[in-house]
Design a protein around this motif. Structure first.
Motif, PDB file in Angstrom:
ATOM      1  N   THR A  56       0.827  -1.222   0.000  1.00 17.15           N
ATOM      2  CA  THR A  56       0.000   0.000   0.000  1.00 17.15           C
ATOM      3  C   THR A  56       0.856   1.266   0.000  1.00 17.15           C
ATOM      4  OG1 THR A  56      -0.126  -0.264   2.392  1.00 17.15           O
ATOM      5  CG2 THR A  56      -2.048  -0.971   1.121  1.00 17.15           C
ATOM      6  N   ALA A  57       2.138   1.137   0.387  1.00 17.39           N
ATOM      7  CA  ALA A  57       3.015   2.320   0.433  1.00 17.39           C
ATOM      8  C   ALA A  57       3.872   2.440  -0.821  1.00 17.39           C
ATOM      9  CB  ALA A  57       3.913   2.239   1.661  1.00 17.39           C
ATOM     10  N   SER A  58       3.728   1.494  -1.745  1.00 15.70           N
ATOM     11  CA  SER A  58       4.577   1.486  -2.937  1.00 15.70           C
ATOM     12  C   SER A  58       4.294   2.694  -3.844  1.00 15.70           C
ATOM     13  CB  SER A  58       4.334   0.198  -3.719  1.00 15.70           C
ATOM     14  OG  SER A  58       4.966   0.275  -4.960  1.00 15.70           O
ATOM     15  N   ALA A  59       5.370   3.225  -4.427  1.00 14.71           N
ATOM     16  CA  ALA A  59       5.229   4.393  -5.311  1.00 14.71           C
ATOM     17  C   ALA A  59       5.179   3.983  -6.782  1.00 14.71           C
ATOM     18  CB  ALA A  59       6.382   5.349  -5.076  1.00 14.71           C
ATOM     19  N   THR A  60       5.191   2.685  -7.053  1.00 14.53           N
ATOM     20  CA  THR A  60       5.250   2.214  -8.443  1.00 14.53           C
ATOM     21  C   THR A  60       4.052   2.708  -9.261  1.00 14.53           C
ATOM     22  OG1 THR A  60       6.309   0.250  -7.563  1.00 14.53           O
ATOM     23  CG2 THR A  60       5.626   0.155  -9.852  1.00 14.53           C
ATOM     24  N   ARG A  61       2.850   2.559  -8.698  1.00 12.02           N
ATOM     25  CA  ARG A  61       1.651   2.946  -9.453  1.00 12.02           C
ATOM     26  C   ARG A  61       1.630   4.456  -9.761  1.00 12.02           C
ATOM     27  NH1 ARG A  61      -3.865   0.673  -7.161  1.00 12.02           N
ATOM     28  NH2 ARG A  61      -2.607  -1.185  -7.026  1.00 12.02           N
ATOM     29  N   PRO A  62       1.879   5.333  -8.758  1.00 13.62           N
ATOM     30  CA  PRO A  62       1.903   6.764  -9.086  1.00 13.62           C
ATOM     31  C   PRO A  62       2.970   7.123 -10.122  1.00 13.62           C
ATOM     32  CG  PRO A  62       1.878   6.455  -6.711  1.00 13.62           C
ATOM     33  CD  PRO A  62       2.006   5.111  -7.314  1.00 13.62           C
ATOM     34  N   ILE A  63       4.157   6.462 -10.031  1.00 14.17           N
ATOM     35  CA  ILE A  63       5.240   6.770 -10.979  1.00 14.17           C
ATOM     36  C   ILE A  63       4.822   6.355 -12.395  1.00 14.17           C
ATOM     37  CG2 ILE A  63       7.596   6.094 -11.668  1.00 14.17           C
ATOM     38  CD1 ILE A  63       8.298   6.114  -8.654  1.00 14.17           C
ATOM     39  N   LEU A  64       4.220   5.175 -12.507  1.00 14.35           N
ATOM     40  CA  LEU A  64       3.767   4.709 -13.829  1.00 14.35           C
ATOM     41  C   LEU A  64       2.695   5.632 -14.398  1.00 14.35           C
ATOM     42  CD1 LEU A  64       3.624   0.818 -13.392  1.00 14.35           C
ATOM     43  CD2 LEU A  64       5.247   2.149 -14.748  1.00 14.35           C
ATOM     44  N   LEU A  65       1.806   6.076 -13.512  1.00 16.50           N
ATOM     45  CA  LEU A  65       0.723   6.968 -13.934  1.00 16.50           C
ATOM     46  C   LEU A  65       1.282   8.303 -14.451  1.00 16.50           C
ATOM     47  CD1 LEU A  65      -2.436   6.699 -13.746  1.00 16.50           C
ATOM     48  CD2 LEU A  65      -2.298   8.200 -11.757  1.00 16.50           C
ATOM     49  N   VAL A  66       2.234   8.870 -13.689  1.00 14.91           N
ATOM     50  CA  VAL A  66       2.850  10.149 -14.099  1.00 14.91           C
ATOM     51  C   VAL A  66       3.609   9.954 -15.415  1.00 14.91           C
ATOM     52  CG1 VAL A  66       4.605  11.878 -13.487  1.00 14.91           C
ATOM     53  CG2 VAL A  66       2.935  11.144 -11.781  1.00 14.91           C
ATOM     54  N   THR A  67       4.304   8.817 -15.560  1.00 13.78           N
ATOM     55  CA  THR A  67       5.054   8.548 -16.795  1.00 13.78           C
ATOM     56  C   THR A  67       4.097   8.483 -17.991  1.00 13.78           C
ATOM     57  OG1 THR A  67       6.609   7.268 -15.472  1.00 13.78           O
ATOM     58  CG2 THR A  67       6.772   7.008 -17.847  1.00 13.78           C
ATOM     59  N   ALA A  68       2.966   7.791 -17.797  1.00 11.76           N
ATOM     60  CA  ALA A  68       1.984   7.678 -18.890  1.00 11.76           C
ATOM     61  C   ALA A  68       1.446   9.063 -19.262  1.00 11.76           C
ATOM     62  CB  ALA A  68       0.841   6.765 -18.458  1.00 11.76           C
ATOM     63  N   PHE A  69       1.138   9.876 -18.258  1.00  9.71           N
ATOM     64  CA  PHE A  69       0.639  11.225 -18.521  1.00  9.71           C
ATOM     65  C   PHE A  69       1.716  12.105 -19.163  1.00  9.71           C
ATOM     66  CE2 PHE A  69      -2.940  10.349 -15.565  1.00  9.71           C
ATOM     67  CZ  PHE A  69      -3.960  10.806 -16.380  1.00  9.71           C
ATOM     68  N   LEU A  70       2.996  11.854 -18.788  1.00  8.00           N
ATOM     69  CA  LEU A  70       4.100  12.627 -19.388  1.00  8.00           C
ATOM     70  C   LEU A  70       4.191  12.355 -20.887  1.00  8.00           C
ATOM     71  CD1 LEU A  70       7.223  12.644 -17.034  1.00  8.00           C
ATOM     72  CD2 LEU A  70       6.050  14.602 -18.023  1.00  8.00           C
ATOM     73  N   ILE A  71       4.061  11.075 -21.250  1.00 10.12           N
ATOM     74  CA  ILE A  71       4.114  10.704 -22.673  1.00 10.12           C
ATOM     75  C   ILE A  71       2.970  11.394 -23.426  1.00 10.12           C
ATOM     76  CG2 ILE A  71       3.881   8.747 -24.292  1.00 10.12           C
ATOM     77  CD1 ILE A  71       5.272   7.053 -22.035  1.00 10.12           C
ATOM     78  N   LEU A  72       1.796  11.356 -22.797  1.00  8.80           N
ATOM     79  CA  LEU A  72       0.619  12.013 -23.391  1.00  8.80           C
ATOM     80  C   LEU A  72       0.844  13.528 -23.510  1.00  8.80           C
ATOM     81  CD1 LEU A  72      -2.339  11.255 -24.265  1.00  8.80           C
ATOM     82  CD2 LEU A  72      -3.034  12.020 -21.991  1.00  8.80           C
ATOM     83  N   ALA A  73       1.462  14.103 -22.466  1.00  7.60           N
ATOM     84  CA  ALA A  73       1.719  15.553 -22.458  1.00  7.60           C
ATOM     85  C   ALA A  73       2.708  15.942 -23.560  1.00  7.60           C
ATOM     86  CB  ALA A  73       2.252  15.971 -21.092  1.00  7.60           C
ATOM     87  N   PHE A  74       3.741  15.104 -23.782  1.00  6.95           N
ATOM     88  CA  PHE A  74       4.705  15.357 -24.861  1.00  6.95           C
ATOM     89  C   PHE A  74       3.979  15.369 -26.208  1.00  6.95           C
ATOM     90  CE2 PHE A  74       8.261  14.129 -21.972  1.00  6.95           C
ATOM     91  CZ  PHE A  74       9.053  15.228 -22.198  1.00  6.95           C
ATOM     92  N   TRP A  75       3.079  14.405 -26.367  1.00  9.20           N
ATOM     93  CA  TRP A  75       2.339  14.279 -27.630  1.00  9.20           C
ATOM     94  C   TRP A  75       1.441  15.509 -27.838  1.00  9.20           C
ATOM     95  CZ3 TRP A  75      -2.954  13.641 -28.706  1.00  9.20           C
ATOM     96  CH2 TRP A  75      -3.231  13.313 -30.046  1.00  9.20           C
ATOM     97  N   ILE A  76       0.743  15.919 -26.774  1.00  7.45           N
ATOM     98  CA  ILE A  76      -0.140  17.094 -26.869  1.00  7.45           C
ATOM     99  C   ILE A  76       0.687  18.349 -27.168  1.00  7.45           C
ATOM    100  CG2 ILE A  76      -1.728  18.608 -25.553  1.00  7.45           C
ATOM    101  CD1 ILE A  76      -2.653  16.049 -24.063  1.00  7.45           C
ATOM    102  N   GLN A  77       1.859  18.449 -26.512  1.00  2.14           N
ATOM    103  CA  GLN A  77       2.749  19.604 -26.706  1.00  2.14           C
ATOM    104  C   GLN A  77       3.148  19.743 -28.184  1.00  2.14           C
ATOM    105  OE1 GLN A  77       4.023  21.515 -23.933  1.00  2.14           O
ATOM    106  NE2 GLN A  77       4.761  22.953 -25.443  1.00  2.14           N
ATOM    107  N   GLN A  78       3.490  18.588 -28.785  1.00  2.00           N
ATOM    108  CA  GLN A  78       3.894  18.593 -30.198  1.00  2.00           C
ATOM    109  C   GLN A  78       2.712  18.931 -31.104  1.00  2.00           C
ATOM    110  OE1 GLN A  78       6.994  17.897 -31.538  1.00  2.00           O
ATOM    111  NE2 GLN A  78       7.827  17.842 -29.466  1.00  2.00           N
ATOM    112  N   ALA A  79       1.566  18.310 -30.797  1.00  2.00           N
ATOM    113  CA  ALA A  79       0.398  18.450 -31.682  1.00  2.00           C
ATOM    114  C   ALA A  79      -0.222  19.841 -31.587  1.00  2.00           C
ATOM    115  CB  ALA A  79      -0.639  17.379 -31.338  1.00  2.00           C
ATOM    116  N   ALA A  80      -0.343  20.365 -30.370  1.00  2.00           N
ATOM    117  CA  ALA A  80      -1.060  21.635 -30.180  1.00  2.00           C
ATOM    118  C   ALA A  80      -0.141  22.850 -30.188  1.00  2.00           C
ATOM    119  CB  ALA A  80      -1.846  21.574 -28.870  1.00  2.00           C
ATOM    120  N   ARG A  81       1.178  22.641 -30.166  1.00  2.00           N
ATOM    121  CA  ARG A  81       2.168  23.741 -30.133  1.00  2.00           C
ATOM    122  C   ARG A  81       1.811  24.768 -29.053  1.00  2.00           C
ATOM    123  NH1 ARG A  81       5.667  23.585 -34.323  1.00  2.00           N
ATOM    124  NH2 ARG A  81       5.130  22.178 -36.032  1.00  2.00           N
ATOM    125  N   LEU A  82       1.714  24.269 -27.835  1.00  2.00           N
ATOM    126  CA  LEU A  82       1.329  25.120 -26.701  1.00  2.00           C
ATOM    127  C   LEU A  82       2.445  26.116 -26.384  1.00  2.00           C
ATOM    128  CD1 LEU A  82      -0.077  22.260 -24.438  1.00  2.00           C
ATOM    129  CD2 LEU A  82      -1.431  23.967 -25.661  1.00  2.00           C
TER     130      LEU A  82
END
Lengths: 207, 118
Positions: free
Chosen positions: A85-111
């Motif tokens: 229950t104290a493991s940080a693996t799930r939050p780290i994986l979640l942030v990594t997945a969102f980071l990949i998505l954020a990179f893609w949005i950054q490229q596509a939308a030219r924010l």
């Protein structure tokens, strides 16, 4: 009661609070920042991608230093198994997945602002607020990253931003690493001077 | 004697000892801990920790395993199911008088709004 809460938190998150592991990576970013400012010159400068090559080489040194820092904690405080229950693996994986998505949005939308860095800063802020006041230093690191994310709209040019990126990452890693490390050393007792080879049976025999 | 006071008076004295409680609370926060980690977490001396671990193990509150890492003995302790239940019960007993006191204060306030009496 504050002490008990702190003690329980540090024991529970002992593996995640080993902040010394982040400091070699912070040092690498500091060197990259100094190089960007022209304060440090590396062999082969002037050739294309020389900085990236040195950075990747530096990561190998960082990895070795991380192993050393783990051994440092093991010597002083030994080891404990983390609860699932104290493991940080799930939050780290979640942030990594969102980071990949954020990179893609950054490229596509030219924010105009940096969405990935903003996301990283927000993740640190969530930890800082969620585990306040013990991890309030995360709020300072979050402020550094969120501030950096909005340098574009403030009119800071791309070359300057790329140098400041190294500084922002170095500062955030230093704050997080040093803060977490201090949390451990001010809560747990140093046992490095004790004889590790003595086990429970031997100690029992002495009593 | 009220039921709450009776329960508090009959509290488990194996757990109601600061050093042993510190060990149990430490073990509750982790899956397992070795002897040295418990020393670091509790600040006890080796002999003191050893005595308290033996006592907790003899009451079935913790389990102790002996393993070998690179030919060196390693003592690993973990909270047993009985220990988890006992800690829950201990918390309930400690919190009950506090809850009763709160209820009593609220009742007094309702009966007499005078802050001096409440």
């Amino acid at each position: 009661m504050a002490f008990f809460a702190r003690h329980a938190y540090v024991v529970r998150r002992y593996l995640q609070l080993q902040g010394l592991e982040l400091l070699p990576l912070a040092a690498l970013f500091w060197v990259a920042f100094a190089r960007g400012l022209g304060w440090v010159r590396l062999p082969g400068d002037g050739q294309p991608n020389n900085g990236a090559r040195w950075f990747l080489g530096g990561l190998a040194v960082v990895f070795a230093a991380t192993l050393w820092s783990r051994a440092w904690y093991r010597k002083r405080y030994s080891t404990a198994g983390q609860l699932a229950t104290a493991s940080a693996t799930r939050p780290i994986l979640l942030v990594t997945a969102f980071l990949i998505l954020a990179f893609w949005i950054q490229q596509a939308a030219r924010l105009p602002f940096s969405l990935p860095i903003l996301l990283l800063g927000t993740a640190l802020a969530v930890v800082g607020i969620g585990d306040y006041p013990l991890r309030r230093h995360y709020l300072a690191a979050a402020a550094v990253l969120i501030g950096f994310a909005f340098l574009g709209p403030l009119g800071i040019s791309q070359p300057v931003r790329s140098i400041l990126f190294d500084a922002a990452m170095a500062l955030a890693l230093t704050i997080v690493g040093a803060g977490d490390h201090l949390l451990i050393v001010t809560t747990l007792h140093d046992t490095s001077t004790l004889d590790d080879t003595r086990n429970l049976q031997e100690v029992r025999a002495d009593v | 004697m009220s039921d709450v006071i009776k329960e508090v008076v009959n509290i488990d004295r194996v757990m109601h000892e600061p050093a042993r409680l510190a060990i149990l609370l430490t073990l509750e926060a982790v899956a397992y801990a070795d002897f040295k980690f418990l020393l670091a977490a509790t600040g006890l001396t080796t002999s003191n920790l050893s005595l308290h671990l033996t006592k907790l193990e003899s009451h079935g509150l913790i389990t102790i395993e002996k393993t070998f890492v690179r030919k060196t003995g390693r003592t690993v302790a973990r909270l047993s199911d009985r220990g988890k239940t006992a800690l829950r019960e201990y918390r309930r007993l400690i919190d009950e008088p506090k809850r009763s006191a709160k209820k009593l204060t609220l009742f007094r306030r309702l009966v007499s709004p005078d802050p001096e009496i409440a």
